[in-house]
Design a protein around this motif. Structure first.
Motif, PDB file in Angstrom:
ATOM      1  N   GLN A   1      53.346  17.734  34.097  1.00  0.00           N
ATOM      2  CA  GLN A   1      52.202  18.231  33.053  1.00  0.00           C
ATOM      3  C   GLN A   1      50.878  17.282  33.142  1.00  0.00           C
ATOM      4  OE1 GLN A   1      52.909  19.764  28.853  1.00  0.00           O
ATOM      5  NE2 GLN A   1      52.518  17.711  28.580  1.00  0.00           N
ATOM      6  N   GLN A   2      51.281  16.029  33.308  1.00  0.00           N
ATOM      7  CA  GLN A   2      50.114  14.831  33.344  1.00  0.00           C
ATOM      8  C   GLN A   2      49.463  15.182  34.823  1.00  0.00           C
ATOM      9  OE1 GLN A   2      52.156  10.874  32.854  1.00  0.00           O
ATOM     10  NE2 GLN A   2      52.851  11.567  30.755  1.00  0.00           N
ATOM     11  N   ALA A   3      50.214  15.524  35.868  1.00  0.00           N
ATOM     12  CA  ALA A   3      49.644  15.483  37.211  1.00  0.00           C
ATOM     13  C   ALA A   3      48.712  17.044  37.039  1.00  0.00           C
ATOM     14  CB  ALA A   3      50.647  15.886  38.414  1.00  0.00           C
ATOM     15  N   PHE A   4      48.989  18.066  36.688  1.00  0.00           N
ATOM     16  CA  PHE A   4      48.210  19.324  36.530  1.00  0.00           C
ATOM     17  C   PHE A   4      47.110  18.759  35.693  1.00  0.00           C
ATOM     18  CE2 PHE A   4      51.774  21.946  37.858  1.00  0.00           C
ATOM     19  CZ  PHE A   4      51.466  22.734  38.928  1.00  0.00           C
ATOM     20  N   ASP A   5      47.291  18.067  34.583  1.00  0.00           N
ATOM     21  CA  ASP A   5      45.991  17.707  33.722  1.00  0.00           C
ATOM     22  C   ASP A   5      45.146  16.933  34.530  1.00  0.00           C
ATOM     23  OD1 ASP A   5      46.583  19.088  31.260  1.00  0.00           O
ATOM     24  OD2 ASP A   5      47.615  17.400  30.447  1.00  0.00           O
ATOM     25  N   THR A   6      45.416  15.915  35.440  1.00  0.00           N
ATOM     26  CA  THR A   6      44.650  15.331  36.291  1.00  0.00           C
ATOM     27  C   THR A   6      43.947  16.046  37.324  1.00  0.00           C
ATOM     28  OG1 THR A   6      46.142  13.403  36.083  1.00  0.00           O
ATOM     29  CG2 THR A   6      44.547  13.210  37.749  1.00  0.00           C
ATOM     30  N   PHE A   7      44.406  16.900  37.725  1.00  0.00           N
ATOM     31  CA  PHE A   7      43.662  17.870  39.045  1.00  0.00           C
ATOM     32  C   PHE A   7      42.879  19.074  38.363  1.00  0.00           C
ATOM     33  CE2 PHE A   7      47.139  15.568  41.315  1.00  0.00           C
ATOM     34  CZ  PHE A   7      46.207  14.719  42.309  1.00  0.00           C
ATOM     35  N   ILE A   8      43.517  19.590  37.261  1.00  0.00           N
ATOM     36  CA  ILE A   8      42.786  20.817  36.713  1.00  0.00           C
ATOM     37  C   ILE A   8      41.797  20.378  35.825  1.00  0.00           C
ATOM     38  CG2 ILE A   8      43.200  23.021  35.211  1.00  0.00           C
ATOM     39  CD1 ILE A   8      46.094  23.020  36.494  1.00  0.00           C
ATOM     40  N   LYS A   9      40.630  20.605  36.122  1.00  0.00           N
ATOM     41  CA  LYS A   9      39.343  20.621  35.382  1.00  0.00           C
ATOM     42  C   LYS A   9      38.887  21.667  34.428  1.00  0.00           C
ATOM     43  CE  LYS A   9      39.084  16.735  37.396  1.00  0.00           C
ATOM     44  NZ  LYS A   9      39.839  15.378  36.921  1.00  0.00           N
ATOM     45  N   LEU A  10      39.911  21.978  33.775  1.00  0.00           N
ATOM     46  CA  LEU A  10      39.719  23.403  32.909  1.00  0.00           C
ATOM     47  C   LEU A  10      40.165  22.861  31.547  1.00  0.00           C
ATOM     48  CD1 LEU A  10      41.179  26.240  34.878  1.00  0.00           C
ATOM     49  CD2 LEU A  10      38.819  25.879  34.399  1.00  0.00           C
ATOM     50  N   PRO A  11      39.719  23.613  30.383  1.00  0.00           N
ATOM     51  CA  PRO A  11      40.105  23.362  29.042  1.00  0.00           C
ATOM     52  C   PRO A  11      41.370  23.645  28.734  1.00  0.00           C
ATOM     53  CG  PRO A  11      38.476  24.894  29.020  1.00  0.00           C
ATOM     54  CD  PRO A  11      38.673  24.673  30.455  1.00  0.00           C
ATOM     55  N   ARG A  12      42.245  22.929  28.112  1.00  0.00           N
ATOM     56  CA  ARG A  12      43.535  23.302  27.536  1.00  0.00           C
ATOM     57  C   ARG A  12      43.584  24.229  26.724  1.00  0.00           C
ATOM     58  NH1 ARG A  12      47.865  19.570  28.917  1.00  0.00           N
ATOM     59  NH2 ARG A  12      49.251  21.104  27.673  1.00  0.00           N
ATOM     60  N   TYR A  13      44.565  24.902  26.598  1.00  0.00           N
ATOM     61  CA  TYR A  13      44.943  25.903  25.672  1.00  0.00           C
ATOM     62  C   TYR A  13      46.197  25.808  24.994  1.00  0.00           C
ATOM     63  CZ  TYR A  13      45.618  30.830  23.249  1.00  0.00           C
ATOM     64  OH  TYR A  13      46.021  31.596  22.527  1.00  0.00           O
ATOM     65  N   SER A  14      46.397  25.383  23.760  1.00  0.00           N
ATOM     66  CA  SER A  14      47.388  24.688  23.199  1.00  0.00           C
ATOM     67  C   SER A  14      48.228  25.862  22.198  1.00  0.00           C
ATOM     68  CB  SER A  14      47.122  23.595  22.315  1.00  0.00           C
ATOM     69  OG  SER A  14      46.139  23.663  21.410  1.00  0.00           O
ATOM     70  N   ASN A  15      47.793  26.990  22.062  1.00  0.00           N
ATOM     71  CA  ASN A  15      48.483  27.760  21.004  1.00  0.00           C
ATOM     72  C   ASN A  15      49.506  28.848  21.398  1.00  0.00           C
ATOM     73  OD1 ASN A  15      46.550  26.955  19.066  1.00  0.00           O
ATOM     74  ND2 ASN A  15      44.880  28.568  19.591  1.00  0.00           N
ATOM     75  N   HIS A  16      49.966  28.627  22.610  1.00  0.00           N
ATOM     76  CA  HIS A  16      51.028  29.427  23.013  1.00  0.00           C
ATOM     77  C   HIS A  16      52.275  29.136  22.319  1.00  0.00           C
ATOM     78  CE1 HIS A  16      53.910  31.747  25.794  1.00  0.00           C
ATOM     79  NE2 HIS A  16      52.878  32.416  25.833  1.00  0.00           N
ATOM     80  N   PRO A  17      53.053  30.046  21.947  1.00  0.00           N
ATOM     81  CA  PRO A  17      54.345  29.869  21.185  1.00  0.00           C
ATOM     82  C   PRO A  17      55.420  28.891  21.943  1.00  0.00           C
ATOM     83  CG  PRO A  17      54.447  32.082  21.549  1.00  0.00           C
ATOM     84  CD  PRO A  17      52.814  31.547  22.015  1.00  0.00           C
ATOM     85  N   TYR A  18      55.592  29.157  23.211  1.00  0.00           N
ATOM     86  CA  TYR A  18      56.688  28.443  23.769  1.00  0.00           C
ATOM     87  C   TYR A  18      56.447  27.667  25.112  1.00  0.00           C
ATOM     88  CZ  TYR A  18      57.349  33.155  26.067  1.00  0.00           C
ATOM     89  OH  TYR A  18      57.159  34.217  26.848  1.00  0.00           O
ATOM     90  N   LEU A  19      55.225  28.097  25.932  1.00  0.00           N
ATOM     91  CA  LEU A  19      55.009  27.640  26.931  1.00  0.00           C
ATOM     92  C   LEU A  19      53.850  26.525  26.910  1.00  0.00           C
ATOM     93  CD1 LEU A  19      55.022  30.735  29.298  1.00  0.00           C
ATOM     94  CD2 LEU A  19      56.885  28.860  29.309  1.00  0.00           C
ATOM     95  N   PRO A  20      54.037  25.223  26.915  1.00  0.00           N
ATOM     96  CA  PRO A  20      53.109  24.262  26.509  1.00  0.00           C
ATOM     97  C   PRO A  20      51.775  23.863  27.384  1.00  0.00           C
ATOM     98  CG  PRO A  20      55.163  23.124  27.529  1.00  0.00           C
ATOM     99  CD  PRO A  20      55.223  24.551  27.428  1.00  0.00           C
TER     100      PRO A  20
END
Length: 300
Positions: A235-254
């Motif tokens: 998850q940290q690796a994807f956050d490093t390389f993906i320059k898009l806003p996070r979406y945090s409201n999905h019920p079970y896929l973080p």
């Protein structure tokens, strides 16, 4: 077709509780070749849970998804269609006649167990087809079956499954001596995001002395599940390389990102995992590690 399961079963009449299916319910009483298995049979003894009713073997089987099936163990002639449109009949195939079933099976009439047990389809057909080998090239879930460009995926059982072996790469099936199960374990060494090997100890995926841990291949499970210690690094690796806003409201896929139309293929880096054989890297197609939940947000 479930590599994580040992039992072949289908819904039968008279169904006490049945889920929706696309085909007509099988009626044992209308078949001259159907027979019930007795409680003293070898097949009945192979079940993880069984009981007896009028000397007929009763089975009960449940899955990690909370789906379940209960019913009567019987035998019937199985007829399979070949890619050349010819048929082959296999008499006295042992299967479960499900009378009380719960869960979601996508409109299917039942489930084919492909695990390493005596009741699975490869095991039951092995004496006729030359062994328990089988091969299946799974279609991408993103390819609609109704699409004109979609080709059907064939299941090959027996010695014929090894005919193309010279063109394939292999990784060994790993035994879990502490667990008596039909599961297929493989030796996963690690993962890479954007071609950068992640700092995850290989022991994270090892089978422990008490049988816990390990990585299994399970065609009946929708998502890939990893230990939290490994997933957090990915998850940290994807956050490093993906320059898009996070979406945090999905019920079970973080791990979710908000994207605009057309951004998916350009914004999301490649994802690979390394298996045992000579450190072989297997690239995961984009559709198999990110999926779109609506017109705005893809998720992993």
């Amino acid at each position: 077709m479930d590599t994580g399961s040992q039992l072949i079963w289908m819904q039968c009449q008279p169904c006490q509780s049945c889920v929706s299916q696309n085909a007509t319910l099988f009626s044992p009483s209308s078949s001259s070749s159907y027979t019930t298995e007795s409680c003293s049979s070898t097949a009945c003894a192979s079940l993880p849970r069984q009981s007896s009713q009028s000397n007929a073997c009763q089975y009960s089987y449940s899955y990690a998804s909370q789906a379940s099936t209960q019913g009567q163990l019987g035998t019937e002639t199985l007829t399979l269609l070949s890619p050349e449109a010819s048929t082959s009949a296999f008499p006295r195939l042992v299967f479960g006649c499900g009378l009380n079933n719960h869960g979601e099976y996508g409109g299917a009439a039942g489930l084919v167990g492909m695990g390493q047990s005596s009741l699975s389809l490869p095991s039951q057909l092995s004496s006729v087809l030359g062994g328990k080998k089988f091969s299946n090239c799974l279609l991408s879930h993103a390819t609609l079956p109704s699409s004109s460009s979609a080709s059907p995926s064939s299941l090959v059982i027996g010695e014929a499954a090894a005919e193309s072996a010279s063109r394939m790469q292999f990784t060994p099936i790993v035994a879990n001596p502490a667990v008596v199960a039909s599961l297929y374990y493989i030796d996963v060494l690690g993962f890479s995001v954007n071609n950068v090997r992640l700092n995850i100890p290989a022991s994270t995926f090892s089978i422990q002395a008490d049988g816990r841990g390990g990585i299994i291949l399970d065609s009946g499970t929708t998502y890939t599940y990893l230990p939290s210690a490994a997933f957090s690094v990915i998850q940290q690796a994807f956050d490093t390389f993906i320059k898009l806003p996070r979406y945090s409201n999905h019920p079970y896929l973080p791990l979710c990102y908000s994207v605009q139309e057309g951004q998916e293929t350009t914004a999301i880096p490649p994802f690979t995992f390394t298996v045992h054989l000579q450190g072989m890297d297997l690239a995961v197609p984009l559709d198999n590690y990110f999926t779109k939940v609506d017109e705005q947000e893809p998720i992993v």
